[in-house]
Every structure is written in C-alpha cells, then in structure tokens.
Motif scaffolding. Structure first.
Motif: not given
Ligand code: BGC
Length: 779
Positions: A510-518
């Motif tokens: 998650a830390k590496k992402a620009d957006v998170i899809i849960a």
C-alpha cells in the motif's frame, strides 16, 4: 461446485450407481393446462394404462445428480426409473448423463414416459450473470430477460428442460441470506422482473428445444421469515400479503409460468406445502394457474416437524392442498413422501384417486408441452452443448451485465473513475479468487474459469500502470464462521500466514501505491440458503484491514462484494469511494475494471434498502406513516413520536439509490391534469439533463402516494421507471402514463379497488425524492 461436477470420479460414480442398480434389480409461454388441455386425450389414454405405483412415480422427483443442494440423496434410482417410479430428476449435469438416464425411462420402463430434467439455473448456467439482487439493481428489464434467455439456451443445450427460477420472494430483511436470490423489496419492480424472467426462459413456445419450463418460487412469502432466520415462521395479515408480497408470484403466473414451487414456511399457521388456501384457492381458483406445483425439497416430510401429523397425514394434506410433484421426498432423509406413503394414505381413504389422477395429468401435460413425448432427447444434442455453452459471445454479455448491475454508493471528489497510471495496489481476500465471483446459487457455473478481479484489472490496465497485489486478510477471523459460509466448494482457502503477516504485506505494498483498491466484503456463500446473519457488517478482520489501509493516507476505493445489503455506516463515513459489485458473475474482473476506469459509467440502483443498523430491520421505503410520524427530517429524536432513542429512522442508502460519474438534473416536472375519473389516465413528465462530464444512464423513478384511503396506504409506492441513456450536455424528456389500474390496492375485503380522493405523484432519482405533484381521482 460445478467443476467438481466435472470430476470424472463423480460422473462415473453416478452413472455406475444408476446402471448398477438397474442390473442388480433386474431380476406460449403456455402454462400446462388440465382443464383446457390440448393434450387431454393423449394424457387420458396414458393414464388409463397406469398402475397405482406408476401414477405415484410420475409425482416423484428424486435427487441423484451431481449437485446436491440439500441434505438428501436417493438410491437405486436407475431401478426406480425402470419400474416407472420416477417422474423427473434434478441437478444432473451434461447431455451424456441426461441422455443415459432418459434412455432408461423411454426404452426400459413399461410405459416409456420421458423424464423431466430440472436444475437450479438461477442467474445463468455455465455463463453466470450477477446474483439476482445485483441483476435487479440494473433496473433493465430487457437485459434481465436476455440473461434468462441465454441461460435457457445454454441449459437446454446441455439436456435441461426445467429451471427452478425465477425466485421472486420480496424481502425486507437483509439478515436473511436468500435476499441475494431475489429482486429486493419492491413488489412492482419484482413483478416486472418476474415477467421478464419467465419470458426469457419460456418464450412463447415451451416445445422449442432452446426454451426451459420456468418454476416461480418460493410460493409464498418465504422472504418474510421471522428475524431473517432461514426456514423460520412467517406470520402476516392478508392485507399485507396481497398488497406487498403476492404480486410478483401473480405476475409470473400471468406471464404463463409453467410451474410453481411451494415454500418451506407456514402461512396463517399452515405450511405452504399443505396449504389448500394458497395452492388451490388463491393460485388456481383466483389466479387461474393451470401448471403443476412442486414441493421445495423435502417440504412434505418437513410438515411432520411443523407438527402436521404422521407420514400418511402429511402426504395426503400436501396432495389435497395442490402439490403435484414431490422433490427429494424419495431421499434417505425423508420418511414422508408420495412415493413412500401415498398408497397407505389412499388405502385409509385420506386421498382420492381423483386427486392423484389430477396431479398425474398435470405432470404428463407438462411433458407434452415440453415436447418430450415427441422426442425425449430433444434437449440432448451434444453438438449444441459444445457450441452454445459458455461461449465467447455469452461471456462478453456477462461482462456487460456485470457492469450494469454495480451500484456506486459513494464517490467523494470524483475519485472514480480511476486513471490508468502510476501504481495501483489491489488488496483484499476477494481480489484474486475465481470461484467466488459467480456468487451463491450458481450450481452449473464454470467457477474456476470465472475471471478474478486481479486478472481483469491487469487486462484492462495493460502496461499503462503498475499493479501490486496482496491478499491482506482472510475472510474472517473466525475459521468456524468461514466454514459455515462455504458451500459448493466456493472456498477462499485460508492463508497459512498469521493475520499480522497478511496485514504487514498489504501495508508494505500500500505504501508504494498511488491509489489502493480494497476488494473486500462477503464471500459468495455468506449469503444464500441457510446463510442468515445477525450482524451484517463487513467481517471484522477485513474492517481492520480497511482501516489500516485508510490510515496510510492514500486514496482508497472500496470494491464491495456482497450478497445482501450490509451495514456500512463507518465505511460510508471514512472511505472516499465505494463501488458495490455484488457478485458479478463469470466475467467479474473485467466487469469491475470496466466500471473502475470509466469504460462503463455505473448506473445500478439499489433494490433493497441498506440500513444504518440491524436494529432498524425490517426497513423498507414503502412503509406507512403511523399516527406519530416525525415532524423533522433531520433525524432528530422526538419523544412520543415513532423513532428510536439511539438511531435515526432513515436508512444509510435508500431504495432506488445509486450514483453515477456524471450528474443528472431534473426539471420541468409536469402532470397533464389535476383530476382524473375512473376511466382516465394522466401523463407525468420530467426533463432530465446530463450536466456532468460523462455520458451516462439514469433510472428515472415514479412513485405515488394515495393520501387518503379506507385503509392506511404507504408513504410511497413505485409505479413506473425508465432507464435512459443521456449523453453529456443532453436533456431528455421522460413521460409516464398513469392509469387507474396503477392507483388500485387491496382493501380490507381484499377487493382490488381505486378509491376516489387525493393522490401525490413523485418523480426522481431515488425513493427519497421530494419532487411532488398532486391530483384527484374522482368517481
Ligand atoms: C431451495 C430451492 C431449490 C431447491 C432445489 C431448496 O433447498 O430452497 O430454492 O430450488 O433446493 O435445489
């Protein structure tokens, strides 16, 4: 479950079972019509040849297929077929097996009467569409009809001629797991969907080899099980039944449905399976139904547990009430069944030969209507099965339907649609699982071939963005609960790692992402039969995962999988975007990604209210005013008014609710007259402008309120809707025609009447709409 069907072992075992038992023992869309029966002469001539046992055999529907949807299985079925003791079989899959079984009936039994082959073809066959609650959220009747048509084409190509669908039980209780199988809470919408499904399955000719006989279920009122606990008691006034629950079953009957399935519950103190008022007076005498009625599973036997008496008493009560066919009664779990106790009941004078003959005639008539006497193998063309099942074309349609059913619940600052750029982290136990994508009651689906979310996402994004994936958590902390919510092999294998390890991995990507899809929510069998819940939130381990993802400060999109309305107050508060995808079917991953990236603008609208808390249940939009309604609309507590001290009255998301990526403005709302008489009609029109940035579809809804009546009337009732496509910047005018029929209801004498007086008519984007006009109905 279906792929386990393909397990060679199972197939072999079943075929062997059937054949071995034979050997060892050798020592318009028309409903079936008995009264105006075009096949009466043929039916009578067969009946005249039948022994008592063979007659009862026609009423017997054993379980001996690959798919076991309850607790029973039958034995020695091959021998029974040969002896003329079987009328049909259910949940056997594949042309080869069905052909083999049919062959015993038509070549080895004395009277050579063909068998019916039924199956739970509920939302698609191998190509699977969204669960029915999702499908209903499309509000697209043409689309829904086409899903039934496609399901009929596939199933009939694979040997099936009868489907246990549509399920039209109105329910206002999301604790009940079977809300997933129905069309939500509204009788008007439910009725239109019932008609569309029956038409899709049966067309106007049951004898065609690509149509199925439809079976409307569960008659009746099953969705009102007390406390949402499956199979529980139902107790309801007649006026409520007639006005709020019965209409969809009647709509299916009016559309020509060929068969009806009795429900498990009691009605007015009498189990539906043995309820003569229900199955004969209402269904046949009042509604004119002429087809046959089948029990739901071991419904006859279950009447003993209901307290209706001995084996012989319950079978005779069921037959005398109007049951024609006994499903699974032949199985080991049931001691009371037509095949086991009807003869004894007859000998004691509890049933007459006339009643038995009537049921047999109905079964034979259905077989004539399906064309089975003409050609018992007409649904058994293996070439067709190869060509018409799970085709690329059908899967493309499933992808489209999947996307049309999704409901955008929240979209703060237009976080959606996403852009195909940067790094996207897909996290959650439902992110990379094929077998759950079809959802509950998808017994024939190619579950391993369903398209998981991760795979669809990768296909759509290609190399334009970087995709990272982590499972994040199991479905629940509680392994026992997980097991209870696993059926038909729709498992989400538990991860060997600890909860902490799973979470840590998720947070690191998650830390590496620009957006998170849960990708979180319920697994497929958290809803469906025998999956009632008392808490209807996202399971705690996934809530904890979601909260941890939110804490990263990155934008989070919640892609919610669910088979029921969930309690989502916290998520609505904290998560910027929520897309409810239900269980989208065979092409889930592509369908979800189509919506997430804006290739499809979401247009689904809820057909069942999402409560704020379980304590509000039952909660539904078309409720009554009471003598003490609240005087404020802000949900502030008022002492001695109808409200709670610890909760607001309104739901979280109301019936009819669903957002779009664009914006629709309503204007120019008009009615053609302020007064109509009993022959009159009234035009209701409104302009809808797409003032946002995307082309889109809007479901324009029309509600009425009968302001004064001889009995209390709901605050709003849906009486029309139109789903229209509007390009950005464009305005479309929508007109509804209301007639006196739309203003009718059942009064306390159960007469269907329109009463003169004041009416309100509303149009709008969901059931909360306040755009209202008033008119009078005069004598
Ligand atoms: C369900 C029905 C289903 C039947 C046959 C029952 O347990 O209630 O909906 O059609 O099984 O599978």
């Amino acid at each position: 479950m279906t792929n386990q069907l393909t397990s060679k072992f199972v197939i072999l075992a079943i075929i062997t079972l059937i054949f071995t038992s034979c050997k060892t023992e050798t020592n318009s869309a028309q409903s079936s019509s008995v009264d105006k029966n075009p096949y009466a002469a043929q039916v009578d001539s067969i009946l005249a040849l039948m022994t008592f046992e063979e007659k009862i055999g026609q009423l017997n529907l054993p379980v001996s297929g690959d798919i076991t949807t309850g607790q029973g299985t039958s034995s020695n079925v091959g021998k029974k077929i040969k002896d003329g003791l079987v009328g049909g079989m259910f949940n056997i899959k594949s042309v080869e097996k069905i052909k083999a079984v049919q062959k015993i009936a038509v070549e080895e039994s004395r009277l050579k009467i063909p068998l019916l082959f039924g199956m739970d073809v509920i939302h698609g066959y191998e190509t699977t569409f969204p669960i029915p609650l999702g499908l209903s959220s499309s509000w697209d009747l043409e689309l829904i009809e086409k899903t039934a048509r496609m399901a009929a084409t596939e199933a009939s190509a694979d040997g099936i001629n009868w489907t246990f669908s549509p399920m039209v039980d109105i329910s206002r209780d999301p604790r009940w797991g079977r809300v997933s199988e129905g069309n939500g809470e509204d009788p008007y919408l439910g009725s239109r969907i019932a008609e569309a499904m029956v038409k899709g399955y049966q067309q106007d000719d049951l004898s065609k080899n690509n149509t199925l006989m439809s079976c409307v279920k569960h008659f009746a009122l099953y969705g009102a099980s007390e406390a949402g606990r499956d199979y529980n008691t139902v107790d309801m006034s007649k006026i409520r039944m007639y006005n709020e629950y019965l209409e969809p079953y009647k709509a299916a009957v009016d559309a020509g449905v060929g068969s009806v399935m009795a429900s498990f519950n009691e009605i007015d103190g009498v189990p539906a399976t043995g309820n003569k008022w229900l199955l004969t007076e209402l269904l046949r005498d009042d509604w004119g139904f002429n087809g046959f009625v089948v029990t739901d599973y071991t419904g006859i036997y279950e009447m003993m547990a209901h307290g209706m008496g001995s084996e012989e008493q319950v079978v005779s009560q069921a037959l005398n009430a109007g049951i024609d066919m006994d499903m699974a009664g032949d199985s080991r779990v049931a001691s009371a069944a037509f095949i086991k106790s009807l003869k004894g009941a007859y000998n004691k004078g509890l049933v007459s030969m006339v009643e038995i003959d009537t049921a047999v005639k109905r079964m034979l008539t259905a077989k004539y209507e399906l064309g089975l006497f003409e050609d018992p193998y007409k649904y058994c063309d293996s070439e067709r099965a190869k060509k018409e099942v799970f085709t690329t074309e059908n899967r493309a349609f499933a992808r489209k339907v999947g996307a049309e059913s999704m409901v955008l619940l929240k979209n703060e600052n237009n976080l959606l649609p996403l852009k195909k750029e940067g790094t996207i982290a897909l996290i959650g136990p439902l992110a990379n699982n094929a077998v759950n994508m079809a959802g509950t009651w998808s017994v024939a689906t190619q579950q391993e071939k369903s398209n998981p979310f991760l795979s669809g996402l990768k296909t759509i994004v290609g190399n334009t963005a970087n995709i990272l994936y982590a499972k994040g958590s199991n479905i629940d902390y509680d392994l026992e609960l997980e097991k209870r919510a696993t059926m038909f092999n729709k498992d989400i294998p538990r991860d060997g790692r600890t909860d902490k390890q799973l979470l840590d991995e998720a947070l690191s990507i998650a830390k590496k992402a620009d957006v998170i899809i849960a990708a979180i929510g319920e697994s497929a069998e958290f809803s469906g039969e025998s999956s009632s819940r008392t808490e209807i939130g996202i399971p705690q381990v996934q809530k904890d995962l979601l909260n941890a993802l939110l804490k990263t400060g990155k934008p989070v999109v919640l892609v919610l999988f669910t088979g029921r309305p969930l309690e989502l107050v916290e998520e609505n508060e904290n998560v910027p975007a929520i897309l409810n995808v239900w269980f989208p079917g065979s092409e889930a991953g592509l369908a979800i990604s189509d919506v997430l990236f804006g290739y499809v603008n979401p247009s689904g609208k809820l057909t069942a209210t999402f409560p704020r808390s379980v304590g509000q249940i039952p909660i539904f939009y078309n409720h009554k005013n009471t003598g003490r309604p609240l005087s404020n609309e802000e949900g502030q507590f008022e002492k001695f008014k109808s409200n709670y001290i610890d909760e607001r009255n309104e739901p979280l998301y109301p019936f009819g609710y669903g957002l779009s990526y664009t914006k629709f403005d309503y204007s120019n709302f008009k009615i053609s007259t302020n007064s109509i008489n009993m022959d009159g009609t009234i035009d209701v029109s409104v302009d809808v402008t797409n003032s946002g940035d995307y082309d889109g579809k809007e479901v324009v809804q029309l509600y009425i309120r009968d302001v004064v009546g001889s009995v209390t009337r709901p605050l709003k009732e849906l009486k029309g809707f139109q789903k229209i496509e509007i390009k950005k910047g464009e305005t479309k005018s929508v007109t509804f025609k209301l007639s006196v029929e739309d203003l009718k209801f059942y009064n306390s004498d159960l007469d269907f009447v329109a009463e003169p007086g004041k009416f309100h008519v509303f149009v709008g984007t969901d059931s909360r709409t306040k755009m209202m006009k008033e008119f009078q109905l005069t004598k």
